[in-house]
Design an enzyme around this catalytic site. Structure first.
Site, PDB file in Angstrom:
ATOM      1  N   LEU A  52       0.808  -1.217   0.000  1.00 27.43           N
ATOM      2  CA  LEU A  52       0.000   0.000   0.000  1.00 27.43           C
ATOM      3  C   LEU A  52       0.842   1.268   0.000  1.00 27.43           C
ATOM      4  CD1 LEU A  52      -2.768  -1.020   2.568  1.00 27.43           C
ATOM      5  CD2 LEU A  52      -2.995  -0.860   0.093  1.00 27.43           C
ATOM      6  N   ARG A  53       2.179   1.101  -0.013  1.00 27.86           N
ATOM      7  CA  ARG A  53       3.013   2.299  -0.010  1.00 27.86           C
ATOM      8  C   ARG A  53       2.814   3.101  -1.286  1.00 27.86           C
ATOM      9  NH1 ARG A  53       7.621   0.294   1.600  1.00 27.86           N
ATOM     10  NH2 ARG A  53       7.385   0.969   3.758  1.00 27.86           N
ATOM     11  N   ALA A  54       2.527   2.436  -2.395  1.00 28.21           N
ATOM     12  CA  ALA A  54       2.303   3.152  -3.649  1.00 28.21           C
ATOM     13  C   ALA A  54       1.082   4.058  -3.547  1.00 28.21           C
ATOM     14  CB  ALA A  54       2.130   2.159  -4.793  1.00 28.21           C
TER      15      ALA A  54
END
Length: 750
Positions: free
Chosen positions: A308-310
């Protein structure tokens, strides 16, 4: 002249940096740097591109337009006076800011009373981390001068402390040693740097913007560090002649008179600095609506990024982009600009995948049928233009970087690509040892190169797998890596040594033991401090793992193409390349077929290039085994002159047949014995298949003094499976699947 007063010495002022506003042809790079400056939470920028594309010039120019930073005066760690670090080693700091957010005015006599820490301002810092930096220079360490002189334990801060609330720039970040990469990962993940070494236990804030530049041909980044970069940019030289001419014109003008060139661009720099400050003040007020946030999630899910860092980085970059353009709400244009920079490097599944983004898919996801308008370049203006920017031309930075020349190929040869789904047939009929013809009866092999050469085939490799660990013999002293045993700068301590000019950590207990017998003669009394001299110093000897040069010598003759074995061979070699990438090795590729051997890829750290050369490798013709071994020996000799500390590991992938030229077998044996005399560690991957084995590759391994493995044993789990199968065949009780299956019905009935 006699009697005349001496002329005062002039202090040479450093030349001003190249103005950020004057950079041409790097709009994507400039935009990425601006976004991470507006919102440092975006997470930094990775700049990928060939040499000579102004990567370093652009990054260094950014520091000159950054707003000044308020710090606590005298704090070596750059604490924010509005919110000082409560655990700062130079603290505790009293908050010197009054209710209006202004620092207090010190009295005229500053020595009349003890004052709280006073706030001051300083220019934003751009700290450069050299590739060859040592660990203690990065995180700091014990001040040996204070420790040995006064006996006090004093911590000397490192580069991570200097870069707090600023930029940390790493040129050639892909060549950074693994132990330094680990330090950067910790600082980027926690925003703090922790030092636990040599009797020092200190932690301090280290919130920084990491900017790295790299040339992909020199090797790739570790996936963990790659993911820590918020944005990535592919930079290439502009292809438009007028734009290239403008780049040269500006650079030559700067080199001729840096002061005058900087003065001509001072107004544009001031406008850019003011715009950055406004964007930083606005970013907290930008609204990211639920619909826009859902759209960001849909885009990231459609591109199948990991984690989910993107999503988080894209959202932050979109907010920063809106603030940069003076908007108070995120729009689709902001999301598109953020996705183009935040997603390409997060779509890679293995190191052989090139980063990139399908912009047509991005436009469909955003509901944009027409192509978006060109992005406004962040730099300022030319001196003779208005504020619309120096130029409206594009630089071609979105295009692919120029690739390599590809695998060496024979001219005038027609190639027939085999289907990727072809499978090797190990149970095919036996063949004669000198029969190098492929199975296709209509393809004849000709030993003569040139336009009259017969057709050859190109097999596509399959999916790479995890391989066994193959290492060089003995203990080396090379660069820290993950393959062979070596005495390195990091690892477990195995002894101590006198200072020898090499940088090694201090071995404190050995130093104390060396000094202990001399305390009485040095006048030490009970209760006094330990008395040390320079000859007492001992450095720690640490043993870890080193990186090696893995030179692959691949047989591409017709016998390897028989029964479609080349696909399995290429898959195994591709897997070895992946293993070399993960272990930080250099790789080289020698291929031999027909009547010659070719150095298809000189030793390099880029496994991507090696994978492309391997994929395009044709097969066919006779087997010049001797020429392949001699070419490998010459390559290793030259590489040893360039890098004598890096030990090689030669991997020969062949079935052991030698059929090219007179006395081919005798010459191949002589070449093998010559290689063995050099002491090189070698491995022979036996590609022979079928019911009857001639054992030629095994004989070659004996003459090379090399390890011998079959092609099917390269995979990591192959030996374990083979041992289990053999034990099960000897002892029926070790057949858990069949035994339990046979007993289960009886137990159920009971």
């Amino acid at each position: 002249m006699p009697g005349s007063p001496p002329t005062p010495a002039r202090t040479a002022r450093p030349a001003p940096t190249f103005p950020f506003s004057a950079v041409v042809g790097s709009e994507d790079l400039a935009l990425a740097l601006v976004l991470t400056t507006v919102s440092p939470e975006v997470g930094g920028v990775l700049v990928r591109g060939e040499k000579g594309t102004a990567k370093t010039t652009t990054v260094r120019a950014l520091a000159a337009v950054l707003p000044e930073v308020a710090v606590v005066e005298g704090c070596r760690f750059g604490c924010d006076p509005a919110a000082p670090d409560p655990t700062c080693p130079d603290g505790p700091h009293d908050n010197p800011v009054d209710e209006g957010g202004r620092p207090p005015t010190p009295p005229a006599d500053v020595h009349s009373l003890a004052l709280p820490n006073v706030a001051t301002t300083r220019p934003a810092r751009l700290v450069e981390l050299p590739v060859g930096a040592t660990e203690d220079r990065v995180i700091g360490s014990l001040d040996l001068r204070q420790a040995l002189g006064s006996g006090e334990v004093v911590y000397s801060p490192g580069l991570l402390a200097a870069a707090h609330r600023g930029l940390l720039y790493v040129d050639e970040v892909n060549l950074l040693h693994d132990h330094l990469v680990d330090l950067l990962l910790d600082a980027a993940a926690t925003g703090r740097s922790t030092v636990e070494r040599e009797g020092v236990s200190i932690a301090h804030a280290s919130r920084l913007v990491l900017v790295g530049t790299m040339n992909p041909e020199e090797g790739e980044l570790r996936p963990q560090l790659l993911d820590r970069f918020g944005l990535t940019v592919e930079v290439a030289a502009p292809t438009e002649p007028s734009l290239r001419a403008e780049v040269v014109r500006r650079r030559m003008a700067y080199d001729l008179d840096p002061e005058a060139f900087a003065a001509a661009w001072s107004d544009a720099e001031a406008r850019l600095r003011h715009r950055l400050a406004d964007a930083q003040a606005r970013v907290a007020r930008v609204e990211l609506g639920d619909a826009e946030l859902l759209l960001i999630a849909e885009v990231c899910a459609a591109f199948e990024v990991d984690g989910l860092r993107a999503d988080l980085v894209t959202a932050r970059a979109a907010v920063a982009h809106a603030a940069w353009h003076g908007r108070d709400r995120v729009t689709k244009a902001d999301i598109r600009a953020a996705a183009r920079l935040a997603l390409p490097h997060r779509r890679r599944r293995n190191p052989f995948d090139a980063p990139g983004l399908d912009e047509e898919l991005l436009d469909r996801l955003l509901g944009e049928d027409d192509p978006p308008p060109p992005e406004e370049p962040p730099p300022g203006t030319r001196p003779d233009e208005d504020e619309t920017g120096p130029s409206d031309t594009t630089d071609g930075a979105d295009g692919p970087a120029p690739g390599d020349a590809g695998a060496a190929q024979d001219p005038g040869v027609d190639r027939q690509r085999e289907p990727a789904t072809a499978e090797a047939d190990p149970d095919g009929p036996p063949r004669d040892a000198n029969d190098d013809q492929p199975d296709q009866p209509d393809q004849r092999q000709d030993q003569q190169p040139g336009p009259t050469a017969a057709a050859v085939s190109i097999a596509a490799p399959g999916q790479a797998y995890r391989t066994r660990l193959f290492t060089a013999r003995g203990v080396g002293t090379g660069t820290a890596g993950r393959r062979s045993r070596a005495v390195t700068t990091t690892g477990r301590t195995v002894g101590s040594t006198l200072p020898d000019g090499e940088h090694r950590p201090l071995h404190l207990s050995a130093t104390v033991r060396a000094a202990a017998p001399h305390q009485a003669s040095r006048g030490r009394t009970d209760g006094s401090r330990l008395r040390l001299v320079g000859t007492d110093l001992r450095h720690a000897v640490t043993e870890g793992r080193e990186s090696n040069l893995v030179l692959l010598a691949v047989d591409a003759s017709g016998s390897m193409a028989a029964r479609k074995r080349m696909e399995a061979v290429k898959t195994a070699v591709l897997s070895l390349l992946l293993d070399a990438y993960q272990r930080r090795d250099k790789v080289g590729l020698v291929t031999f077929r027909g009547n010659e051997a070719v150095l298809a890829l000189p030793p390099t750290s880029s496994v991507e290039v090696a994978a492309r050369r391997l994929t395009d490798l044709p097969s066919g013709g006779r087997t010049p085994l001797a020429e392949g071994l001699l070419r490998a020996a010459e390559t290793l000799r030259l590489e040893h002159l360039r890098d004598p500390r890096r030990r090689p590991l030669l991997v020969v992938v062949t079935d052991g047949r030698a059929t090219s030229g007179p006395d081919a077998v005798a010459r191949s044996r002589q070449a093998a014995e010559l290689l063995r005399a050099t002491g090189v560690s070698a491995l022979v991957v036996d590609c022979e298949t079928g019911r009857m084995s001639l054992g030629l590759a095994r004989d070659l391994a004996v003459r090379l003094g090399a390890d011998h493995v079959r092609l099917g044993e390269v995979a990591a789990g192959s030996l374990v499976d083979a041992v289990r199968a053999e034990r099960a065949a000897l002892d029926p009780a070790l057949r858990p699947t069949q035994g339990r299956a046979a007993l289960r019905p009886a137990q159920d009935a009971a």
